[in-house]
Scaffold this active site. Structure first.
Site, PDB file in Angstrom:
ATOM      1  N   HIS A   1     -25.867 -42.146   9.159  1.00 39.10           N
ATOM      2  CA  HIS A   1     -25.484 -41.645  10.328  1.00 39.10           C
ATOM      3  C   HIS A   1     -26.538 -40.442  10.684  1.00 39.10           C
ATOM      4  CE1 HIS A   1     -21.221 -42.586   9.474  1.00 39.10           C
ATOM      5  NE2 HIS A   1     -21.651 -43.941  10.055  1.00 39.10           N
TER       6      HIS A   1
ATOM      7  N   LYS B   1      -9.924 -48.239  13.453  1.00 38.16           N
ATOM      8  CA  LYS B   1      -9.589 -47.835  11.940  1.00 38.16           C
ATOM      9  C   LYS B   1      -8.544 -46.776  11.478  1.00 38.16           C
ATOM     10  CE  LYS B   1     -14.470 -48.748  11.129  1.00 38.16           C
ATOM     11  NZ  LYS B   1     -15.810 -48.393  11.000  1.00 38.16           N
TER      12      LYS B   1
ATOM     13  N   ARG C   1     -27.374 -52.043   9.704  1.00 41.10           N
ATOM     14  CA  ARG C   1     -27.780 -52.050   8.347  1.00 41.10           C
ATOM     15  C   ARG C   1     -28.041 -53.291   7.958  1.00 41.10           C
ATOM     16  NH1 ARG C   1     -22.340 -49.888   6.810  1.00 41.10           N
ATOM     17  NH2 ARG C   1     -21.934 -51.311   8.534  1.00 41.10           N
TER      18      ARG C   1
ATOM     19  N   SER D   1     -19.096 -45.732   5.380  1.00 48.21           N
ATOM     20  CA  SER D   1     -18.139 -44.462   5.060  1.00 48.21           C
ATOM     21  C   SER D   1     -17.008 -45.093   4.170  1.00 48.21           C
ATOM     22  CB  SER D   1     -17.629 -44.171   6.353  1.00 48.21           C
ATOM     23  OG  SER D   1     -18.669 -43.584   7.319  1.00 48.21           O
TER      24      SER D   1
HETATM   25  N1  COA Z   1     -25.698 -45.727   7.645  1.00 45.10           N
HETATM   26  C1  COA Z   1     -24.581 -45.844   6.904  1.00 45.10           C
HETATM   27  N2  COA Z   1     -23.571 -46.406   7.222  1.00 45.10           N
HETATM   28  C2  COA Z   1     -23.517 -46.720   8.535  1.00 45.10           C
HETATM   29  C3  COA Z   1     -24.557 -46.472   9.535  1.00 45.10           C
HETATM   30  C4  COA Z   1     -25.725 -46.157   8.961  1.00 45.10           C
HETATM   31  N3  COA Z   1     -26.728 -45.967   9.658  1.00 45.10           N
HETATM   32  N4  COA Z   1     -24.389 -47.084  10.741  1.00 45.10           N
HETATM   33  C5  COA Z   1     -22.864 -47.405  10.632  1.00 45.10           C
HETATM   34  N5  COA Z   1     -22.598 -47.376   9.508  1.00 45.10           N
HETATM   35  C6  COA Z   1     -21.217 -47.452   8.954  1.00 45.10           C
HETATM   36  C7  COA Z   1     -20.322 -46.545   9.178  1.00 45.10           C
HETATM   37  O1  COA Z   1     -20.279 -45.648   8.134  1.00 45.10           O
HETATM   38  C8  COA Z   1     -19.125 -47.370   9.343  1.00 45.10           C
HETATM   39  O2  COA Z   1     -18.428 -47.544   8.001  1.00 45.10           O
HETATM   40  P1  COA Z   1     -17.136 -47.978   7.741  1.00 45.10           P
HETATM   41  O3  COA Z   1     -16.675 -49.367   8.716  1.00 45.10           O
HETATM   42  O4  COA Z   1     -16.909 -48.098   6.374  1.00 45.10           O
HETATM   43  O5  COA Z   1     -16.427 -47.017   8.413  1.00 45.10           O
HETATM   44  C9  COA Z   1     -19.755 -48.812   9.782  1.00 45.10           C
HETATM   45  O6  COA Z   1     -21.003 -48.716   9.423  1.00 45.10           O
HETATM   46  C10 COA Z   1     -19.574 -48.627  11.500  1.00 45.10           C
HETATM   47  O7  COA Z   1     -18.974 -47.603  11.975  1.00 45.10           O
HETATM   48  P2  COA Z   1     -19.471 -46.448  12.798  1.00 45.10           P
HETATM   49  O8  COA Z   1     -20.703 -46.612  13.179  1.00 45.10           O
HETATM   50  O9  COA Z   1     -18.579 -45.154  12.583  1.00 45.10           O
HETATM   51  O10 COA Z   1     -18.813 -47.401  14.232  1.00 45.10           O
HETATM   52  P3  COA Z   1     -17.653 -47.946  14.396  1.00 45.10           P
HETATM   53  O11 COA Z   1     -17.597 -49.467  14.289  1.00 45.10           O
HETATM   54  O12 COA Z   1     -16.456 -47.358  13.464  1.00 45.10           O
HETATM   55  O13 COA Z   1     -16.990 -47.405  15.790  1.00 45.10           O
HETATM   56  C11 COA Z   1     -16.810 -47.419  17.891  1.00 45.10           C
HETATM   57  C12 COA Z   1     -16.771 -48.280  16.610  1.00 45.10           C
HETATM   58  C13 COA Z   1     -16.084 -46.168  18.147  1.00 45.10           C
HETATM   59  C14 COA Z   1     -17.998 -47.290  18.658  1.00 45.10           C
HETATM   60  C15 COA Z   1     -15.983 -48.363  18.849  1.00 45.10           C
HETATM   61  O14 COA Z   1     -14.898 -48.493  18.301  1.00 45.10           O
HETATM   62  C16 COA Z   1     -15.680 -47.838  20.315  1.00 45.10           C
HETATM   63  O15 COA Z   1     -16.590 -47.821  21.137  1.00 45.10           O
HETATM   64  N6  COA Z   1     -14.456 -47.234  20.285  1.00 45.10           N
HETATM   65  C17 COA Z   1     -14.064 -46.469  21.622  1.00 45.10           C
HETATM   66  C18 COA Z   1     -13.199 -47.344  22.503  1.00 45.10           C
HETATM   67  C19 COA Z   1     -13.822 -48.640  23.158  1.00 45.10           C
HETATM   68  O16 COA Z   1     -14.771 -48.438  24.122  1.00 45.10           O
HETATM   69  N7  COA Z   1     -13.559 -49.844  22.754  1.00 45.10           N
HETATM   70  C20 COA Z   1     -14.256 -50.968  23.474  1.00 45.10           C
HETATM   71  C21 COA Z   1     -15.484 -51.347  22.744  1.00 45.10           C
HETATM   72  S1  COA Z   1     -15.861 -52.957  23.329  1.00 45.10           S
END
Ligand code: COA
Length: 167
Positions: free
Chosen positions: A17, A41, A93, A131
């Site tokens: 990140h 999550k 990724r 994560s």
């Molecule tokens: N390096 C390492 N890991 C990475 C990464 C990187 N560059 N980019 C993403 N990841 C991993 C994260 O660690 C995470 O791992 P996990 O699934 O084991 O937790 C996964 O990839 C993706 O997670 P993250 O980037 O934190 O995004 P998310 O998918 O958890 O987040 C939100 C999603 C928060 C953006 C989405 O739920 C959201 O927009 N929520 C707000 C409500 C909303 O608008 N909802 C409608 C959406 S249409």
């Protein structure tokens, strides 16, 4: 001024990140790291803890001096609108990320056509981490130091110890 939001669950923040934010900060005038309260999550760390972990890293990193770290509730696109942001940053990724990210980006675009999703390809050293995998390895006392900052590792070990003692 071009503002971008980097939204995520960040449970917890990893070097993957941090790498994405370093690069986003080169591309945009302002980057806001936005930690989602509304995520699908079940998180290990509370919203406040996830915020504190990101803030700790941002305060100590010269390259993140102009980056803001905050939490938000509700839709990401709504948060973007409130902050006059024109872009959402997401890290890709592997091909497996694509389908989910594609759906998310299209739904966000539908809800707020004024915001573009910008994908940055993750550095190869971090392309296989998430994560979740870091939490899994930490739970089994495996090495995670290459993937998370020292403070995050400490917090993870402490949190997992606490959880273990609760059961
Ligand atoms: N390096 C390492 N890991 C990475 C990464 C990187 N560059 N980019 C993403 N990841 C991993 C994260 O660690 C995470 O791992 P996990 O699934 O084991 O937790 C996964 O990839 C993706 O997670 P993250 O980037 O934190 O995004 P998310 O998918 O958890 O987040 C939100 C999603 C928060 C953006 C989405 O739920 C959201 O927009 N929520 C707000 C409500 C909303 O608008 N909802 C409608 C959406 S249409």
């Amino acid at each position: 001024m071009r503002t971008a939001i980097y939204p995520g669950t960040f449970d917890p923040v990893t070097y993957g990140h941090i790498d994405i934010v370093h690069r986003a900060a080169e591309l945009f005038d302002k980057v806001i790291i936005a930690i989602a309260n509304d995520t699908n999550k079940e998180t290990l760390f509370t919203l406040e803890e996830r915020l504190a972990l990101w803030q700790y890293e941002a305060e100590r990193d010269e390259k993140l001096r102009d980056v803001t770290v905050t939490t938000f509730t509700g839709l990401t696109v709504e948060f973007a609108r409130q902050n006059q942001a024109t872009a959402l940053i997401r890290g890709l990724r592997a091909l497996t990320d694509f389908e989910y990210e594609f759906q998310l980006a299209l739904m966000n675009k539908k809800m707020n056509p004024g915001v573009e999703t910008v994908f940055l390809i993750t550095r190869s050293d971090y392309s296989f981490i998430s994560s979740s995998i870091i939490k899994t390895v930490a739970k089994l006392d495996g090495p995670i130091r290459d993937f998370v900052p020292e403070n995050v590792e400490k917090a993870l070990r402490k949190k997992l110890k606490q959880k273990k003692s609760e059961v």
